[in-house]
Design a protein around this motif. Structure first.
Motif, PDB file in Angstrom:
ATOM      1  N   UNK A 183       4.949  -0.918  -2.456  1.00 13.38           N
ATOM      2  CA  UNK A 183       6.266  -0.400  -2.087  1.00 13.38           C
ATOM      3  C   UNK A 183       7.112  -0.213  -3.352  1.00 13.38           C
ATOM      4  N   UNK A 184       8.217   0.497  -3.196  1.00 10.75           N
ATOM      5  CA  UNK A 184       9.114   0.702  -4.339  1.00 10.75           C
ATOM      6  C   UNK A 184       9.693  -0.630  -4.815  1.00 10.75           C
ATOM      7  N   UNK A 185       9.967  -1.539  -3.885  1.00  9.90           N
ATOM      8  CA  UNK A 185      10.482  -2.867  -4.265  1.00  9.90           C
ATOM      9  C   UNK A 185       9.436  -3.648  -5.037  1.00  9.90           C
ATOM     10  N   UNK A 186       8.179  -3.559  -4.628  1.00  7.67           N
ATOM     11  CA  UNK A 186       7.105  -4.256  -5.334  1.00  7.67           C
ATOM     12  C   UNK A 186       6.905  -3.695  -6.740  1.00  7.67           C
ATOM     13  N   UNK A 187       7.103  -2.391  -6.872  1.00  9.51           N
ATOM     14  CA  UNK A 187       6.968  -1.766  -8.187  1.00  9.51           C
ATOM     15  C   UNK A 187       8.033  -2.320  -9.144  1.00  9.51           C
ATOM     16  N   UNK A 188       9.276  -2.393  -8.689  1.00  5.79           N
ATOM     17  CA  UNK A 188      10.351  -2.922  -9.538  1.00  5.79           C
ATOM     18  C   UNK A 188      10.126  -4.387  -9.851  1.00  5.79           C
ATOM     19  N   UNK A 189       9.675  -5.148  -8.858  1.00  5.11           N
ATOM     20  CA  UNK A 189       9.450  -6.580  -9.077  1.00  5.11           C
ATOM     21  C   UNK A 189       8.329  -6.805 -10.089  1.00  5.11           C
ATOM     22  N   UNK A 190       7.322  -5.955 -10.085  1.00  5.95           N
ATOM     23  CA  UNK A 190       6.222  -6.072 -11.040  1.00  5.95           C
ATOM     24  C   UNK A 190       6.723  -5.866 -12.471  1.00  5.95           C
ATOM     25  N   UNK A 191       7.555  -4.850 -12.659  1.00 10.67           N
ATOM     26  CA  UNK A 191       8.109  -4.588 -14.001  1.00 10.67           C
ATOM     27  C   UNK A 191       9.048  -5.713 -14.416  1.00 10.67           C
TER      28      UNK A 191
END
Length: 556
Positions: free
Chosen positions: A523-531
């Motif tokens: 998800x877009x939230x998971x992408x930001x959290x990964x970074x």
């Protein structure tokens, strides 16, 4: 019957006994010396004589005299007790004053003075018997002189002790007064009254030193003389009390003493003192008192400065907190929900307020405006520029055609309102849900990353950054098609320029390496959290160096 010689001896003995009783009846030095002198003049029938005693440097100083005019006494040579017997100036003085006898006065095993007598009336010479009588007289008087000197010293010490006690009492009271004062003007007045009252001076100056130079708190010294002198000295040059006789020291006119005001050995100020009203010199006790009072005062002055700085910091922090709340209200509190796309965001300022900006604005049922910007610098200035940009953007949203043309108008508005040296990197675009397209313009911002099936495409097309010069050429735009599973990451340079504890940048390369294996199922939230997690790992132990903002969009 006793013969004439025996009668004479008995008379001399009786005279010596009477002299001993008289001279030992008082501890007044002047009285003792005058008794010795008058007895000698009477015994030897002479009209002129003087007694000189040694000072702490063994130099002879006239203490009592008879028959000498002031002009003759001024001719008395500066000579040591050890030099008088063969000193030319001393011999010349005796010749000029027609004195013929010089006998030493000894006590405590040392020669401590001399008596000089003029010629006898009638022209008779001094006999050996006369000199023996004189020596006996001096031996009797020596103990009285020593007792008188000791008594004088004891009185001086008692006076010094009383002065010290009074000064210590004053310092104790002043310490309590200074500790409760947080106004520099009040501290200055108390310091001034303390110095004037204790040391009796009329000319003085109190100066403090700071990062911006010196500050004259109070002065009774001519301003131009003081400024000229202060312009030539440095605080580190004055580490101890300085007087006129200090080697290599050039003091301003009418100043006799400079007292440093120090904290932990660092000179934070000085006290300049002129002559005392009573004409006395500054004693060591006076200097110690002035130094102690100055130390109390400068601590209070420094505390006052720190207190004012703390108040100012509190006011600034309160203003910044208000600015932060206002700024947070400028950012979208809730992102719009869409059928074919999902959006997530992250924003963290390096300070209470920052210069990063993003927005997501629903234009109509099919189109959504997405924008991100980074104002140069940080803090309040950047936040104000960011607020202006948002105002321009909001006004443009209501009526504009192509975003390339609108970008030029925004640049012109920013250029008119920005201060020299500032600028804004800016990226925006319109997401069309019906056609699954994204039309954008990049105004010098970090190129957003389009992630698709293990590839990364950078959205670079556009033109120059905002705020440098008015628009000279139209901004270019580009439209990209978004397929299900695609993700678009918008970010500010606070991401790629995040610094590690060792001073190494996070870098574009590390970000792209992290995202190259992006999973379409994320998800877009998971992408930001990964970074975000990778940045926190990289910068562990370091202070955040710049604002960080990310906006991720995922095609469903």
């Amino acid at each position: 019957m006793l013969n004439t010689g025996t009668n004479s001896a008995m008379a001399e003995f009786s005279a010596l006994v009477d002299f001993s009783k008289l001279i030992n009846s008082s501890l007044d030095l002047s009285l003792s010396l005058n008794n010795i002198l008058l007895t000698s003049l009477s015994k030897f029938h002479t009209t002129r004589g003087l007694i000189a005693l040694t000072d702490k440097n063994s130099q002879l100083i006239v203490k009592a005299s008879k028959g000498f005019t002031p002009q003759l006494l001024e001719q008395f040579p500066k000579v040591s007790i050890h030099q008088c017997s063969d000193h030319e100036a001393f011999a010349a003085f005796m010749q000029n004053t027609r004195t013929v006898v010089c006998r030493e006065i000894s006590f405590s095993g040392e020669n401590r003075g001399v008596i000089i007598l003029g010629s006898r009336l009638g022209g008779n010479e001094y006999t050996n018997s006369d000199l023996e009588f004189l020596d006996t007289l001096l031996n009797l008087g020596a103990s009285a002189i020593e007792n008188s000197l000791n008594f004088e010293e004891m009185k001086r010490l008692n006076k010094d002790l009383d002065t010290r006690i009074n000064q210590l009492s004053s310092l104790f009271d002043l310490g309590k007064e200074f500790s409760g004062i947080l106004e520099v003007s009040t501290v200055t007045r108390l310091l001034t009254f303390s110095i004037i009252g204790q040391l009796l001076v009329s000319k003085y100056a109190i100066i403090t030193f700071g990062q911006d130079g010196y500050n004259v708190l109070d002065t009774k010294i001519q301003a131009d003389l003081l400024e000229n002198w202060l312009g030539r000295i440095k605080p580190e040059d004055i580490t101890e009390p300085l007087s006129l006789d200090s080697a290599g020291i050039d003091l301003p006119e009418k100043v006799e003493l400079v007292i440093p005001m120090q904290i932990k050995g660092e000179t934070k100020g000085i006290i300049l003192l002129g002559k005392r009203i009573n004409g006395k010199e500054f004693s060591r006790t006076d200097i110690e008192f002035a130094y102690s009072v100055g130390s109390l005062a400068i601590i209070s002055i420094e505390n006052s400065r720190l207190f004012q700085e703390a108040l100012e910091k509190q006011r600034l922090e309160k203003d910044l907190e208000i600015a932060r709340n206002i700024q947070q209200n400028l950012l979208p509190k809730k992102l719009p929900r869409m059928k074919k796309f999902e959006i997530a965001s992250y924003n963290k300022s390096a300070r209470q307020v920052g210069g990063d900006y993003f927005d997501v604005i629903k234009l109509d049922s099919a189109r959504t405006l997405i924008a991100i910007a980074d104002v140069s610098g940080k803090g309040v200035q950047a936040a104000l520029l960011m607020a202006n940009l948002q105002a321009f953007l909001k006004s443009m949203c209501k009526k504009f055609g192509e975003i390339s043309e609108a970008t030029g108008l925004i640049n012109d508005l920013v250029t008119e309102n920005i201060i020299i040296g500032s600028f804004i990197t800016f990226f925006w675009g319109i997401l069309d849900e019906e056609n699954s397209t994204f039309t954008y313009v990049n105004a010098g911002h970090n190129p957003p990353l389009l992630l698709r099936e293990g590839t990364i495409t950078k959205l670079k097309l556009g033109g120059m950054i905002l705020g440098i010069i008015p628009t000279m050429a139209p901004y270019a735009l580009e439209t990209v098609e978004l397929k299900p599973g695609d993700a678009l990451l918008l970010f500010t340079d606070g991401v790629t320029e995040a610094m590690s504890a060792g001073g190494v940048e996070y870098s574009d390369e590390r970000l792209e390496e992290l995202l190259i294996n992006y999973s379409p199922n994320s998800t877009s939230s998971e992408l930001i959290e990964k970074i975000k997690s990778d940045i926190e790992l990289f910068t562990r132990g370091a202070v955040q160096s710049d604002d960080i903002t990310m906006l991720a969009m995922k095609a469903l």
